[in-house]
Scaffold this motif. Structure first.
Motif, PDB file in Angstrom:
ATOM      1  N   PRO A   1      -7.474   2.893 -10.696  1.00  0.00           N
ATOM      2  CA  PRO A   1      -7.468   1.846  -9.684  1.00  0.00           C
ATOM      3  C   PRO A   1      -9.034   1.850  -9.169  1.00  0.00           C
ATOM      4  O   PRO A   1      -8.935   3.482  -9.292  1.00  0.00           O
ATOM      5  N   GLU A   2      -8.743   1.091  -8.551  1.00  0.00           N
ATOM      6  CA  GLU A   2     -10.405   1.148  -7.366  1.00  0.00           C
ATOM      7  C   GLU A   2      -9.577   1.911  -5.951  1.00  0.00           C
ATOM      8  O   GLU A   2      -8.074   1.640  -5.845  1.00  0.00           O
ATOM      9  N   PRO A   3     -10.772   2.164  -5.408  1.00  0.00           N
ATOM     10  CA  PRO A   3      -9.609   2.607  -3.857  1.00  0.00           C
ATOM     11  C   PRO A   3      -9.391   2.259  -3.513  1.00  0.00           C
ATOM     12  O   PRO A   3      -9.880   0.928  -2.967  1.00  0.00           O
ATOM     13  N   ILE A   4      -8.020   2.370  -3.015  1.00  0.00           N
ATOM     14  CA  ILE A   4      -6.909   1.019  -1.883  1.00  0.00           C
ATOM     15  C   ILE A   4      -7.726   0.329  -0.583  1.00  0.00           C
ATOM     16  O   ILE A   4      -7.941  -0.752  -0.328  1.00  0.00           O
ATOM     17  N   VAL A   5      -8.969   1.652  -0.663  1.00  0.00           N
ATOM     18  CA  VAL A   5      -9.195   1.030   0.720  1.00  0.00           C
ATOM     19  C   VAL A   5     -10.371   2.426   0.905  1.00  0.00           C
ATOM     20  O   VAL A   5     -10.364   3.069   0.182  1.00  0.00           O
ATOM     21  N   GLU A   6     -12.050   1.702   1.452  1.00  0.00           N
ATOM     22  CA  GLU A   6     -13.311   2.667   1.145  1.00  0.00           C
ATOM     23  C   GLU A   6     -12.820   3.974   2.626  1.00  0.00           C
ATOM     24  O   GLU A   6     -12.230   3.442   3.419  1.00  0.00           O
ATOM     25  N   HIS A   7     -12.959   5.059   2.330  1.00  0.00           N
ATOM     26  CA  HIS A   7     -12.841   5.403   2.825  1.00  0.00           C
ATOM     27  C   HIS A   7     -13.877   5.403   4.942  1.00  0.00           C
ATOM     28  O   HIS A   7     -13.028   6.038   5.795  1.00  0.00           O
TER      29      HIS A   7
ATOM     30  N   GLU B   1       0.567  -1.324  -0.359  1.00  0.00           N
ATOM     31  CA  GLU B   1      -0.390  -0.056   0.179  1.00  0.00           C
ATOM     32  C   GLU B   1       0.420   0.721  -0.142  1.00  0.00           C
ATOM     33  O   GLU B   1       0.665   2.088  -0.699  1.00  0.00           O
ATOM     34  N   PHE B   2       1.939   1.084   0.280  1.00  0.00           N
ATOM     35  CA  PHE B   2       2.598   2.330   0.685  1.00  0.00           C
ATOM     36  C   PHE B   2       3.107   2.312  -0.701  1.00  0.00           C
ATOM     37  O   PHE B   2       3.058   4.039  -1.214  1.00  0.00           O
ATOM     38  N   GLU B   3       4.043   1.222  -1.012  1.00  0.00           N
ATOM     39  CA  GLU B   3       3.891   1.753  -2.786  1.00  0.00           C
ATOM     40  C   GLU B   3       3.380   2.451  -3.410  1.00  0.00           C
ATOM     41  O   GLU B   3       3.318   2.766  -4.418  1.00  0.00           O
ATOM     42  N   ALA B   4       1.947   1.346  -3.684  1.00  0.00           N
ATOM     43  CA  ALA B   4       0.861   2.302  -4.109  1.00  0.00           C
ATOM     44  C   ALA B   4       0.208   3.954  -3.694  1.00  0.00           C
ATOM     45  O   ALA B   4       0.305   4.904  -4.508  1.00  0.00           O
ATOM     46  N   TRP B   5       0.484   4.333  -2.700  1.00  0.00           N
ATOM     47  CA  TRP B   5       0.937   5.486  -2.406  1.00  0.00           C
ATOM     48  C   TRP B   5       1.717   6.644  -3.148  1.00  0.00           C
ATOM     49  O   TRP B   5       0.933   7.244  -3.532  1.00  0.00           O
ATOM     50  N   CYS B   6       2.645   6.055  -2.969  1.00  0.00           N
ATOM     51  CA  CYS B   6       4.096   6.352  -3.465  1.00  0.00           C
ATOM     52  C   CYS B   6       3.766   6.645  -5.052  1.00  0.00           C
ATOM     53  O   CYS B   6       4.536   7.948  -5.875  1.00  0.00           O
ATOM     54  N   GLN B   7       3.800   5.999  -5.681  1.00  0.00           N
ATOM     55  CA  GLN B   7       3.003   6.239  -7.255  1.00  0.00           C
ATOM     56  C   GLN B   7       2.625   6.772  -8.029  1.00  0.00           C
ATOM     57  O   GLN B   7       1.967   7.044  -8.503  1.00  0.00           O
ATOM     58  N   GLY B   8       1.330   7.064  -6.770  1.00  0.00           N
ATOM     59  CA  GLY B   8       0.213   7.705  -6.882  1.00  0.00           C
ATOM     60  C   GLY B   8      -0.935   6.730  -7.912  1.00  0.00           C
ATOM     61  O   GLY B   8      -1.793   7.149  -8.896  1.00  0.00           O
ATOM     62  N   LYS B   9      -1.117   5.571  -7.386  1.00  0.00           N
ATOM     63  CA  LYS B   9      -2.229   4.509  -7.507  1.00  0.00           C
ATOM     64  C   LYS B   9      -2.739   4.324  -5.978  1.00  0.00           C
ATOM     65  O   LYS B   9      -3.099   2.941  -6.433  1.00  0.00           O
ATOM     66  N   THR B  10      -3.933   4.833  -5.649  1.00  0.00           N
ATOM     67  CA  THR B  10      -4.563   5.016  -4.191  1.00  0.00           C
ATOM     68  C   THR B  10      -5.968   4.897  -4.737  1.00  0.00           C
ATOM     69  O   THR B  10      -6.158   4.078  -4.246  1.00  0.00           O
TER      70      THR B  10
END
Length: 434
Positions: free
Chosen positions: A412-418, A296-305
């Motif tokens: 991408p779909e949201p990595i987690v629902e708000h 998940e950190f890598e997705a955040w870094c890459q702008g793919k959350t």
């Protein structure tokens, strides 16, 4: 080498001739001044990216200074070494009576300067530091009992009340340019010799416009607008005078001046509480059970959350070395709250990528977002990315610029629902604090 008595001015976070306190004092002294700069191996050798835009920026600024010095029959002497080894060589090669430089408040810098002071003292050389990087030093805006403030509002009131007209007055360094040590021309150490490549990142102008100051309060929170000064890198390396900018802000934009006071507040916190470099300011938050999911950190870094405003910010950072200030708060809140990833991970990523990275402000901002810092937002205040989008990028101009695949199958779909992320964060923080 010449054995005439000379002084040294050590350029560091003050890469300018104009309105430079330590340089002014050196040039007013009795001896010719040899200007130096040290590409510090302790710092450069730890950088991950060999096309680091900040190193290129420093190189270009030093080159420009050197060209001006040549017109006066002098040049800038540069080293790629540790400060200790550089000064041992200087002491061996020159008859130095005094070293002038401007003060740096970061823990590493303070430790470095103590070592250099000892080395110079052993050789009967004076070492004098001056205020230049800030308007009021960490000990110039304290509580009545001498303790540092840990809440911004009372700090800012004291800062304003303690500010004197002379604090914003420039010093005329250029008047004494003929006092530089005369010697044969030297080149700035090439980037390649230090293992670096030239960065292609654009550097913002060092000039702040009246229009920016006039509209700052109204436009600064909207990332699609050109509403901020972008002076961060110039403050970081002293290519502009903080006094000059603060004086303009005092006359034209109190909101902008307030941001400069925030900068000094975080400098004060770092100075008086150096533990914040790698520890929570509020130790009660040590019990927070961070998830620290690397994927998940890598997705955040890459702008793919899957959160457009978060992804836009991270892509802007990765591609330009800059991120809009409002968006910095949004992405930091998302990482520490929605994903429950330790703020230190995000702080380190920003430190790697931001052209305007400054330890005090970066650390203060991240701990503010995580709720762990001084005068931080409460842990239960969790930015809603959708609400932030509607408020600050309602027409999606900013988002569409950096996330062109928005509303396509490629996004991408949201990595987690708000709601899920928010409730998980609240539960985790509550458990830690009970």
């Amino acid at each position: 080498m010449s054995k005439e008595a000379i002084s040294i001015f050590w350029f560091r976070r003050d890469l300018r001739f104009d309105d430079n306190t330590g340089l002014h004092e050196a040039l007013e002294g009795n001896n010719p001044v040899l200007p130096i700069f040290i590409f510090d191996k302790h710092i450069l050798d730890d950088l991950e990216d060999k096309d680091d835009g900040r190193v290129t920026f420093i190189f270009d600024e030093l080159t420009a200074l050197n060209e001006q010095l040549k017109e006066k029959g002098s040049t800038l002497l540069t080293f790629y070494d540790t400060p200790e080894k550089a000064f041992k060589q200087l002491v061996k090669d020159y008859n130095i009576t005094k070293v002038y430089t401007n003060r740096d408040y970061e823990p590493y810098a303070r430790d470095r300067d103590e070592k250099i002071a000892d080395l110079l003292k052993d050789n009967d050389i004076e070492f004098e530091l001056f205020k230049d990087h800030v308007i009021l030093e960490p000990d110039e805006a304290l509580k009545d009992d001498g303790d540092p403030y840990v809440v911004f509002t009372p700090y800012s009131k004291t800062w304003r009340s303690n500010l004197k007209p002379k604090d914003l007055e420039p010093v005329p360094s250029a008047l004494y340019f003929d006092n530089f040590h005369q010697h044969q021309f030297k080149k700035i150490i090439p980037l390649k010799e230090m293992g670096f490549e030239r960065s292609s990142l654009d550097i913002p102008s060092k000039n702040i416009t009246d229009n920016t100051l006039k509209n700052y309060a109204d436009l600064r929170d909207y990332p699609a607008e050109k509403g901020t000064s972008r002076l961060g890198i110039h403050f970081r390396f002293g290519t502009v005078s903080i006094r000059k900018v603060a004086k303009e802000a005092k006359e034209k934009s109190d909101t902008y001046l307030n941001e400069l006071i925030w900068r000094e507040f975080y400098q004060t916190i770092l100075y008086h509480f150096p533990k914040v470099v790698d520890s929570n300011f509020k130790s009660k938050y040590d019990a927070v059970n961070w998830r620290n999911n690397e994927k998940e950190f890598e997705a955040w870094c890459q702008g793919k959350t899957g959160y457009p405003i978060v992804d836009a910010g991270m892509r802007q950072l990765n591609q330009t070395g800059y991120m809009h200030n409002r968006i910095r708060m949004v992405v930091a809140s998302f990482l520490t709250k929605h994903l429950l990833i330790d703020w230190r991970w995000g702080e380190a990523y920003f430190a790697r990528k931001l052209l305007d990275y400054e330890l005090a402000s970066n650390n203060g901002g991240w701990q503010w977002a995580a709720g762990t810092g001084t005068d931080a937002q409460p842990y239960f205040r969790i930015f809603n990315p959708e609400s932030q989008t509607k408020k600050f990028d309602p027409e999606l101009k900013y988002i569409k610029k950096w996330v062109p695949e928005l509303d396509t199958e490629d996004y991408p779909e949201p990595i987690v629902e708000h709601k899920e992320g928010r409730e998980r964060a609240l539960d985790t923080y509550k458990k830690a604090l009970n």
